[in-house]
Design an enzyme around this catalytic site. Structure first.
Site: not given
Ligand code: ZN
Length: 214
Positions: A68, A73, A126-127, A168-169, A172
């Site tokens: 995701g 991000q 998380c990226l 999660h997304e 964000h």
């Molecule tokens: Zn994330």
């Protein structure tokens, strides 16, 4: 001289971001863009630019790799995210975590509500927080409401890993990182994850590190 409708600053920003054509740089925790609620999408990007932006988000998600990626991000404060999980995991992991494939989709202005009171706690990462993972107890089942990239309404109930990804997304886009919801004592490096906590569930980690599971 007549000019076309003025482009929004966000359109200029995205145009510049896409100039290189490769995966986009991912913004790491500490950048305020990850902490601001993103703007609802309301045509700030013209359709062709939205299409290119979504393609770039997907490319970046694949390259990372991740399941995701939300627009903040890559530094863009719009309520847009992409998700996709082919779920290449062993059967016992699939069963324990409900990690079933989630086909590619674009979420525009998504929101979610809990369905029932069930909670599921698993390690996630998380990226934008590279190198670390932590246990997050999340709603086991959620109702997702969003638009897709063509403006069609999405309204569906998700469970298992797809429910986790969507929460999660969407978080964000509210300026929330998974760490805000995590069990602090579960925090583990990728190395510890690979060597100690690669079981299908976090029970052993909870006993050894001293945190509660729901
Ligand atoms: Zn994330």
């Amino acid at each position: 001289m007549a000019s076309p409708r003025a482009r929004t600053p966000l359109a200029e920003q995205v145009d510049e971001l896409l100039a290189d054509g490769g995966p986009l740089p991912i913004v790491a925790a500490g950048d305020p863009v990850l902490r601001r609620p993103a703007e609802p999408f309301d045509g700030q990007l013209e359709p062709a630019l939205l299409t290119r932006f979504v393609q770039a988000l997907r490319l970046t998600m694949h390259a990372a790799p991740g399941v995701g990626l939300a627009a903040p991000q890559v530094g863009v404060g719009l309520r847009i995210a992409v998700v996709e999980d082919p779920a290449p995991v062993p059967e016992e992991v699939r069963e324990a975590r409900g990690r079933v494939p989630l086909p590619f989709r674009v979420l525009v202005n998504p929101s979610y509500d809990a369905v029932g009171t069930g909670r599921a706690a698993f390690y996630e990462g998380c990226l934008s927080v590279p190198g670390w993972q932590a246990v997050v107890a999340r709603h086991a089942e959620v109702r997702l409401r969003a638009l897709d990239e063509r403006g069609q309404a999405v309204d569906e109930v998700l469970s298992g890993w797809p429910a986790r990804i969507v929460q999660h997304e969407t978080d964000h886009l509210e300026g929330t990182l998974y760490l805000d919801r995590a069990e602090p004592r579960s925090l583990s490096s990728n190395d510890a994850m690979a060597h100690r906590w690669n079981q299908p569930t976090p029970e052993r980690a909870a006993r050894a590190l001293g945190f509660e599971l729901p």
